[in-house]
Every structure is written in C-alpha cells, then in structure tokens.
Design a protein around this motif. Structure first.
Motif, PDB file in Angstrom:
ATOM      1  N   THR A  71       0.834  -1.196   0.087  1.00 51.98           N
ATOM      2  CA  THR A  71       0.020   0.042  -0.127  1.00 51.98           C
ATOM      3  C   THR A  71       0.773   1.507  -0.017  1.00 51.98           C
ATOM      4  OG1 THR A  71      -1.691  -1.127   1.088  1.00 51.98           O
ATOM      5  CG2 THR A  71      -1.561   1.379   1.131  1.00 51.98           C
ATOM      6  N   ILE A  72       1.804   1.254   0.867  1.00 51.49           N
ATOM      7  CA  ILE A  72       2.615   2.663   0.842  1.00 51.49           C
ATOM      8  C   ILE A  72       3.585   2.702  -0.137  1.00 51.49           C
ATOM      9  CG2 ILE A  72       4.525   1.485   2.269  1.00 51.49           C
ATOM     10  CD1 ILE A  72       4.887   4.156   3.758  1.00 51.49           C
ATOM     11  N   ALA A  73       4.043   1.497  -0.841  1.00 54.76           N
ATOM     12  CA  ALA A  73       4.927   1.463  -1.952  1.00 54.76           C
ATOM     13  C   ALA A  73       4.015   2.020  -3.088  1.00 54.76           C
ATOM     14  CB  ALA A  73       5.290  -0.035  -2.261  1.00 54.76           C
ATOM     15  N   ALA A  74       2.841   1.807  -3.290  1.00 54.82           N
ATOM     16  CA  ALA A  74       1.885   2.287  -4.103  1.00 54.82           C
ATOM     17  C   ALA A  74       1.521   3.646  -4.158  1.00 54.82           C
ATOM     18  CB  ALA A  74       0.604   1.597  -4.272  1.00 54.82           C
ATOM     19  N   VAL A  80       3.828   5.582  -2.771  1.00 54.84           N
ATOM     20  CA  VAL A  80       5.184   6.164  -3.317  1.00 54.84           C
ATOM     21  C   VAL A  80       5.277   6.339  -4.835  1.00 54.84           C
ATOM     22  CG1 VAL A  80       7.430   6.151  -3.329  1.00 54.84           C
ATOM     23  CG2 VAL A  80       6.334   5.717  -1.325  1.00 54.84           C
ATOM     24  N   SER A  81       4.843   5.454  -5.284  1.00 53.57           N
ATOM     25  CA  SER A  81       4.860   5.364  -6.712  1.00 53.57           C
ATOM     26  C   SER A  81       3.802   6.440  -7.490  1.00 53.57           C
ATOM     27  CB  SER A  81       4.240   4.065  -7.265  1.00 53.57           C
ATOM     28  OG  SER A  81       4.460   4.146  -8.863  1.00 53.57           O
ATOM     29  N   ALA A  82       2.503   6.733  -6.793  1.00 48.34           N
ATOM     30  CA  ALA A  82       1.924   7.557  -7.083  1.00 48.34           C
ATOM     31  C   ALA A  82       2.272   9.115  -7.007  1.00 48.34           C
ATOM     32  CB  ALA A  82       0.290   7.342  -6.575  1.00 48.34           C
ATOM     33  N   ALA A  83       2.813   9.299  -5.752  1.00 51.14           N
ATOM     34  CA  ALA A  83       3.477  10.482  -5.541  1.00 51.14           C
ATOM     35  C   ALA A  83       4.705  10.836  -6.423  1.00 51.14           C
ATOM     36  CB  ALA A  83       4.113  10.490  -4.105  1.00 51.14           C
ATOM     37  N   TYR A  84       5.517   9.779  -7.000  1.00 49.92           N
ATOM     38  CA  TYR A  84       6.542  10.227  -7.789  1.00 49.92           C
ATOM     39  C   TYR A  84       6.148  10.568  -9.177  1.00 49.92           C
ATOM     40  CZ  TYR A  84      10.666   9.251 -10.822  1.00 49.92           C
ATOM     41  OH  TYR A  84      11.562   9.421 -11.422  1.00 49.92           O
ATOM     42  N   ARG A  85       4.917   9.737  -9.609  1.00 61.05           N
ATOM     43  CA  ARG A  85       4.282  10.175 -10.977  1.00 61.05           C
ATOM     44  C   ARG A  85       3.919  11.597 -10.880  1.00 61.05           C
ATOM     45  NH1 ARG A  85       2.378   4.915 -10.407  1.00 61.05           N
ATOM     46  NH2 ARG A  85       0.281   5.777 -10.232  1.00 61.05           N
ATOM     47  N   ALA A  86       3.037  11.896  -9.859  1.00 61.39           N
ATOM     48  CA  ALA A  86       2.488  13.388  -9.768  1.00 61.39           C
ATOM     49  C   ALA A  86       3.701  14.453  -9.749  1.00 61.39           C
ATOM     50  CB  ALA A  86       1.773  13.594  -8.523  1.00 61.39           C
ATOM     51  N   TRP A  87       4.637  14.123  -8.964  1.00 68.99           N
ATOM     52  CA  TRP A  87       5.687  15.088  -8.900  1.00 68.99           C
ATOM     53  C   TRP A  87       6.481  15.239 -10.400  1.00 68.99           C
ATOM     54  CZ3 TRP A  87      11.280  13.363  -7.613  1.00 68.99           C
ATOM     55  CH2 TRP A  87      12.190  14.502  -7.544  1.00 68.99           C
ATOM     56  N   ARG A  88       6.873  14.115 -11.195  1.00 68.43           N
ATOM     57  CA  ARG A  88       7.523  14.132 -12.471  1.00 68.43           C
ATOM     58  C   ARG A  88       6.539  14.777 -13.572  1.00 68.43           C
ATOM     59  NH1 ARG A  88      11.849  14.796 -11.383  1.00 68.43           N
ATOM     60  NH2 ARG A  88      11.985  14.870 -13.715  1.00 68.43           N
ATOM     61  N   GLN A  89       5.201  14.689 -13.197  1.00 70.68           N
ATOM     62  CA  GLN A  89       4.146  15.332 -14.193  1.00 70.68           C
ATOM     63  C   GLN A  89       4.478  16.903 -14.084  1.00 70.68           C
ATOM     64  OE1 GLN A  89       0.586  13.633 -13.386  1.00 70.68           O
ATOM     65  NE2 GLN A  89       0.875  11.860 -14.454  1.00 70.68           N
ATOM     66  N   VAL A  90       4.296  17.453 -12.958  1.00 68.00           N
ATOM     67  CA  VAL A  90       4.662  18.839 -12.634  1.00 68.00           C
ATOM     68  C   VAL A  90       5.825  19.394 -13.100  1.00 68.00           C
ATOM     69  CG1 VAL A  90       4.454  20.580 -10.716  1.00 68.00           C
ATOM     70  CG2 VAL A  90       2.960  18.675 -10.852  1.00 68.00           C
ATOM     71  N   GLU A  91       6.852  18.519 -12.642  1.00 69.05           N
ATOM     72  CA  GLU A  91       8.321  19.000 -13.072  1.00 69.05           C
ATOM     73  C   GLU A  91       8.442  19.113 -14.583  1.00 69.05           C
ATOM     74  OE1 GLU A  91      11.855  20.469 -12.282  1.00 69.05           O
ATOM     75  OE2 GLU A  91      10.277  19.801 -10.771  1.00 69.05           O
ATOM     76  N   ALA A  92       7.800  18.137 -15.014  1.00 68.68           N
ATOM     77  CA  ALA A  92       7.946  17.997 -16.755  1.00 68.68           C
ATOM     78  C   ALA A  92       7.312  19.432 -17.253  1.00 68.68           C
ATOM     79  CB  ALA A  92       7.420  16.756 -17.142  1.00 68.68           C
ATOM     80  N   ALA A 123       6.139  16.195  -1.001  1.00 69.93           N
ATOM     81  CA  ALA A 123       4.992  14.929  -0.953  1.00 69.93           C
ATOM     82  C   ALA A 123       5.808  13.614  -1.355  1.00 69.93           C
ATOM     83  CB  ALA A 123       3.706  15.281  -1.684  1.00 69.93           C
ATOM     84  N   TYR A 124       6.261  13.658  -2.324  1.00 69.76           N
ATOM     85  CA  TYR A 124       7.224  12.271  -2.725  1.00 69.76           C
ATOM     86  C   TYR A 124       7.946  11.888  -1.717  1.00 69.76           C
ATOM     87  CZ  TYR A 124      10.519   9.330  -5.066  1.00 69.76           C
ATOM     88  OH  TYR A 124      11.634   8.399  -5.105  1.00 69.76           O
ATOM     89  N   LEU A 125       8.837  12.957  -1.244  1.00 73.67           N
ATOM     90  CA  LEU A 125       9.899  12.616  -0.350  1.00 73.67           C
ATOM     91  C   LEU A 125       9.434  12.167   0.927  1.00 73.67           C
ATOM     92  CD1 LEU A 125      13.161  12.639  -0.160  1.00 73.67           C
ATOM     93  CD2 LEU A 125      13.011  15.055   0.454  1.00 73.67           C
ATOM     94  N   GLU A 126       8.274  12.885   1.318  1.00 71.63           N
ATOM     95  CA  GLU A 126       7.780  12.537   2.732  1.00 71.63           C
ATOM     96  C   GLU A 126       7.282  10.921   2.766  1.00 71.63           C
ATOM     97  OE1 GLU A 126       4.119  13.877   5.655  1.00 71.63           O
ATOM     98  OE2 GLU A 126       4.678  14.920   3.992  1.00 71.63           O
ATOM     99  N   ALA A 127       6.624  10.587   1.667  1.00 72.78           N
ATOM    100  CA  ALA A 127       6.280   9.432   1.448  1.00 72.78           C
ATOM    101  C   ALA A 127       7.255   8.234   1.325  1.00 72.78           C
ATOM    102  CB  ALA A 127       5.348   9.139   0.273  1.00 72.78           C
ATOM    103  N   ALA A 128       8.428   8.680   0.616  1.00 72.68           N
ATOM    104  CA  ALA A 128       9.462   7.830   0.197  1.00 72.68           C
ATOM    105  C   ALA A 128      10.333   7.585   1.508  1.00 72.68           C
ATOM    106  CB  ALA A 128      10.398   8.269  -0.774  1.00 72.68           C
ATOM    107  N   LYS A 129      10.363   8.714   2.539  1.00 70.61           N
ATOM    108  CA  LYS A 129      11.178   8.489   3.835  1.00 70.61           C
ATOM    109  C   LYS A 129      10.329   7.545   4.536  1.00 70.61           C
ATOM    110  CE  LYS A 129      13.846  12.849   3.780  1.00 70.61           C
ATOM    111  NZ  LYS A 129      13.708  14.268   4.262  1.00 70.61           N
ATOM    112  N   ARG A 130       9.110   7.732   4.553  1.00 69.79           N
ATOM    113  CA  ARG A 130       8.318   6.913   5.328  1.00 69.79           C
ATOM    114  C   ARG A 130       8.448   5.375   4.901  1.00 69.79           C
ATOM    115  NH1 ARG A 130       4.082   9.494   4.786  1.00 69.79           N
ATOM    116  NH2 ARG A 130       3.045   8.271   3.622  1.00 69.79           N
ATOM    117  N   LEU A 131       8.574   5.229   3.587  1.00 72.05           N
ATOM    118  CA  LEU A 131       8.703   3.630   2.974  1.00 72.05           C
ATOM    119  C   LEU A 131      10.029   3.379   3.668  1.00 72.05           C
ATOM    120  CD1 LEU A 131       7.813   1.347   1.379  1.00 72.05           C
ATOM    121  CD2 LEU A 131       8.771   2.715  -0.641  1.00 72.05           C
TER     122      LEU A 131
END
Length: 559
Positions: A154-157, A159-171, A355-363
């Motif tokens: 669940t938490i891995a999913a 993190v994956s969703a947060a990463y995709r959201a970050w990369r979309q905004v960054e792109a 948001a991604y980093l927070e979730a990734a650190k928790r993971l």
C-alpha cells in the motif's frame, strides 16, 4: 504450478512425459544419469539459451513443453493477456530448437518471441543451484522482495503515485521554462514580426478575394465597354426603357375604350419596366464600383503582393498569416508573464517533491525495520544448514536524487559474509555453489508466504553436507513444499526421504544394429522402489538389508 513436462530429443532424452504434483518432489539418480539434462530442458521451455548442442544426435529438432496450472490473478496470466494472446485452463509453454540452431517459442500454440517466453518463465519457476540461478540472486528483485515480506504494497503504491505526480508537474515546469527560453531568444524578432503583421492586418480568405477581384479589374476596359453598351440599349434615347414607356402611355390613353382587354398587356409592361429599371440601376452601380477604377487595380495588386511576400517570409500560406500573428503574440505574452507562470509551476513542483520525499522516507523507515526482522529470521535458519559462521545482511543504500524513482529513494541488496571478519558482498559473488543453494533455501523458507513464483527448483542443494545438516535441509525443503511446488535434485538420502513424490533419473542402454544407444529416462517410484533407491543412496552400488532398514527408518521418520 508445473503440472506436466514433455521432452523430445534433448541430448540423451528421446521421449519423456512427466506429470508433476504439488509439494516436495525429489529427483535422484547416479552421477551422469542425466539430471542436469532434465533441468536444461526445463530451462529451455522457460526461455533459457537454446542452441544446436541440445538436439539429440540424429534428430532434426529438440522440443520441450511445460504446462502450468495457475490462479486467475497470477502475473503470467496478466502478461499473456497484455500481449493479446489467448489463454485456456492451463498455460502451455513450448520451445523448439532445430539442429542448425534456430529457435521458436509458443504460448498455448501461439508463436511468441523468446524475450516474452523468458519474462513468463521468470514468473513461473525459480532455479537455485550451483550454476543456474534466477530470482533472488538478481539484485533488482531485492527491493520488491523486502517490500512483499514486510507487507508494504500500500505505501509502496502511494510512493509510486507521488513520484508520478511530481514528475508530471516537473515536466510541465521544464517544458514551460524551455518554451520561455526559446521565446526570449527570439524576442526582438517576434516583436518586429508582430508589428509588421499588425500593420498588414491579414484576414483568412483575403488572398482568394483579392485574386478574384484582380482578375475582374484586369479586364476592366472590356467590362466597362460592355456595361456602357448595355446601358445604352436599355436607357438610351432609342433604348428599351424609352420604347416600353411610349407603349405604356399609348395604351393608357385608350384603356377605358378597350373593355378591360388591355389590362394584361398593361400589367406585363409594368413588370417589364420594373425589371428594366432594376437592370439599369445595377449597371449604374457597377459603373461606379471602384473595381472599375484604374487606380484601384494598382492598390489591390500592392495589397496582394504584400500579403504573399509576408507569407513567403514566414514560410506559411497567406491564410495562415493571421493565426501566425496570434501565435507570435502569445509567445510574447508568455515572455511578459513568465515570472508568474514559472514561479507558480516551481511552487507546485516543490510541493510535489516534498510530498514524494515524505512518502519515500516513510517507506524507507518501514524497510529498515523490516530489514532487521528479515536478517534475524534468516540468521536463525543458517546454523542448521552448516552456515553458522555466515552472516546475512539486508543493505539499504540511499540513492542520489537523480536516481530516485517510483520505488523510492533506496537501493536494497541482500549481502552475505561467509567468514567472520570478511566484508559482505553480493550472494552470487561471495558464496560457493553449495553455500549459494543453502542461502537461497534459508531465504525461501523465511519468504515462503510472499512472492508469486509457484515452482522452486533446487539443484544439488545438499552439495558437501551430510548427516544432521542434510536432515535440516530436507526438513526446510519439506516445509517449503507445504506452500509451493518444490523440485530438488539431490544425492542426499536424508533429503530424498522427505519427498512427497520421488522421481528417479536413470540411463537406459539399448542395442540397435549391433550398436549401443544410450538414453535417459525418468520413472516415478512407488513405495518399495523408493525404499530401494534411498537404500542405494545410503550404501552405494550394493544394496544391503541394513541399508534397506535404514531407508525404511528414514522414510517412516518423516511419513
């Protein structure tokens, strides 16, 4: 699980069809009997390397078919359907290698590439042994294995969703920055071009209108001559209009004496006069039209040529000039608004990164805790396997930001040190052949409840051990067999005695045309045959009654 294996013309195996069951299945036989050929054949069906050396001498081709019975949610089923292939009650993998080294692969008799066959094989069977290794020995799988062990799906999913959201905004931010940079580099050109187009004020469809008008104006003299002639015939001193008026007046003088008979004629003359009046008015308007003005042609041509020159300059059609002007204006506005737009996107990107980093650190925190538990669990399995001096470590290494991804910010690796004081390293580079298989066995026992690979193969996991250690290996293999299908090639009677099913690999010598021909066959042993085989493993070439009794004791002890 693997329910059937059919082999045709592979090295020493001429014809072989096996039905396999769940649980622990042991394969025994004398050295050189062909156990490795059996595993090579299975590997071929799973996408392993195929070449002409596998084809039995005198045959045109070798083929191996492996049939699997899988749950509907197994990854292999999803993979087959993703490829648009049909799947029935079972999944059948088939591989054919010809004598000239060519290879073909099939899924349920549908042709596929070997790469897809290999991907399917990796989800179906893991082979652990001295030479052929998959699954856990691939460091790329360690992170997902740890997450599965710890129940972090669940938490891995997240993190994956947060990463995709970050990369979309960054792109989006990077794209906007690049577009602004391009626009800024050509700002002077854009301003000059927009000013020129503003002065020109092009309209869509204007070129066609001007060209049509120009054609008319180029024939002005003939048109004017025809207009004047027509006007004279209609409204001149001897024109139609004068005659119609004269006829109308003459009839009106006697209309009361004709008894109503002239009314239709008067009506027709009225209509004719009205139509002629309309025609005369139109001719007068045309004569006064500026298109008939000689000076207007020069102005029109100047306009048309200016539009076409601008179109050539910007390499567009004339009708695209207005849209081009709007696009250039938009890019200029983007330059003027760049500060606010980039600042907004930068804020959004920073928030998404946080948001991604927070979730990734928790993971990562969960992974570190799970790593400690996994290390302790594996450590408990090592001493009985004669690996008491070895150390297993789950290493978590933080990644550089450039390597962050949907799986988080860690690199996970399973490391071992086989001797006290020696630094840990990757399992497949540190452990010897026998140690390697036993490390994998220890790991698999601990990880028995996670993972989706239904069939595990251990090749000579008992190399270099005996007695209590071999018994411990057999116990763990049997434990694994409660949850998975386990196939083990063994020389240990202690391991063989643990099997729920027992297959014997043996050579068969046949005489044909005064020549001997050697083939390999596999037979499933019944209870008495199984006791004889384990007795042979205990005593050697000559089976004694004592060996039979010992074999009976081993089997009974685990029945």
């Amino acid at each position: 699980m693997l329910v059937a294996l059919s082999i045709r013309d592979v090295v020493l195996i001429e014809r072989l069809s096996l039905s396999l069951n769940a649980g622990l299945c042991v394969l025994t036989g004398e050295t050189g009997a062909g156990k490795s050929i059996l595993l090579d054949a299975l590997g071929l069906a799973l996408g392993g390397r195929g070449d002409s050396t596998l084809v039995r001498h005198g045959s045109d081709q070798a083929s191996v078919t492996a049939e699997f019975d899988l749950p509907e949610d197994h990854p292999a089923v999803a993979l087959v359907r993703e490829q648009g292939l049909e799947i029935e009650d079972t999944l059948v993998l088939r591989r054919v290698v010809t004598a000239d080294g060519r290879s073909r692969a099939y899924v349920n008799d549908q042709a596929i590439g070997v790469t897809l066959l290999r991907r399917l094989g990796e989800t179906l069977v893991e082979v652990h042994g001295q030479f052929d290794t998959h699954g856990l020995l691939n460091p790329q799988t360690h992170r997902s294995v740890l997450d599965a062990y710890a129940g972090l799906a669940t938490i891995a999913a997240q993190v994956s969703a947060a990463y995709r959201a970050w990369r979309q905004v960054e792109a989006a931010r990077e794209e906007a920055a690049e577009e602004i940079a391009r626009a800024r580099a050509e700002e002077d050109y854009l301003r000059h071009a927009v000013a020129e187009l503003d002065e020109l004020r092009p309209r869509p469809g204007e070129e066609e209108e001007l060209a049509e008008t120009r054609t008319v104006m180029m024939h002005r003299e003939k048109v004017v001559e025809a207009l004047n002639a027509a006007f004279g015939e209609l409204a001149g001193e001897r024109g139609v209009e004068r005659g119609l008026n004269g006829a109308h007046r003459a009839l009106m003088r006697i209309i009361d004496k004709a008894g109503g008979r002239l009314e239709p004629v008067i009506g027709a003359l009225d209509r004719a006069l009205a139509e002629v009046a309309d025609a005369v008015a139109t001719l007068q308007a045309l004569s006064n039209d500026e298109d008939m003005d000689a000076n207007a042609l020069e102005k029109l041509e100047e306009r048309l040529f200016a539009l076409r020159a601008a179109a050539r300059k910007h390499n567009v059609d004339v009708d695209r000039l207005a849209a081009l002007r709007e696009e250039m204006s938009r890019r200029l506005n983007l330059i003027e608004d760049q500060g606010d737009a980039l600042e907004r996107l930068a804020r959004e990107a920073a928030q998404a990164r946080d948001a991604y980093l927070e979730a990734a650190k928790r993971l990562s925190d969960f992974r570190r805790k799970a790593a400690g538990k996994l290390d302790a669990a594996v450590a408990r399995e090592l001493p009985p396997l004669k690996l008491d001096r070895a150390r297993f470590t789950t290493a978590l290494e933080p990644l550089d930001e450039s390597s962050w991804g949907p799986d988080g910010i860690d690199r996970v690796a399973f490391l071992v040190a086989t001797n006290p004081g020696s630094p840990p390293g990757q399992i497949n580079k540190i452990a010897s052949g026998g140690e390697l298989a036993r490390f994998m066995l220890a790991l698999k026992v601990v990880l028995a409840q996670v993972g989706t690979v239904p069939t595990l193969v251990f090749d000579e996991v008992d190399t270099g051990i005996g007695g209590a250690v071999a018994a411990a290996v057999g116990e763990r293999l049997a434990k694994l067999g409660r949850d998975r299908q386990v196939l083990v090639v063994t020389h240990s009677p202690q391991v063989a005695a643990r099997g729920a099913h027992h297959l014997k690999v043996q050579k068969q010598v046949q005489k044909q045309d005064s020549e001997e021909r050697v083939t390999t066959e596999v037979v499933e042993l019944g209870d008495r045959q199984r006791r004889e085989e384990i007795a042979r493993m205990l005593s050697g070439a000559k089976v004694t009654e004592e060996a039979r009794a010992a074999a009976e004791s081993l089997i009974a002890g685990h029945g």
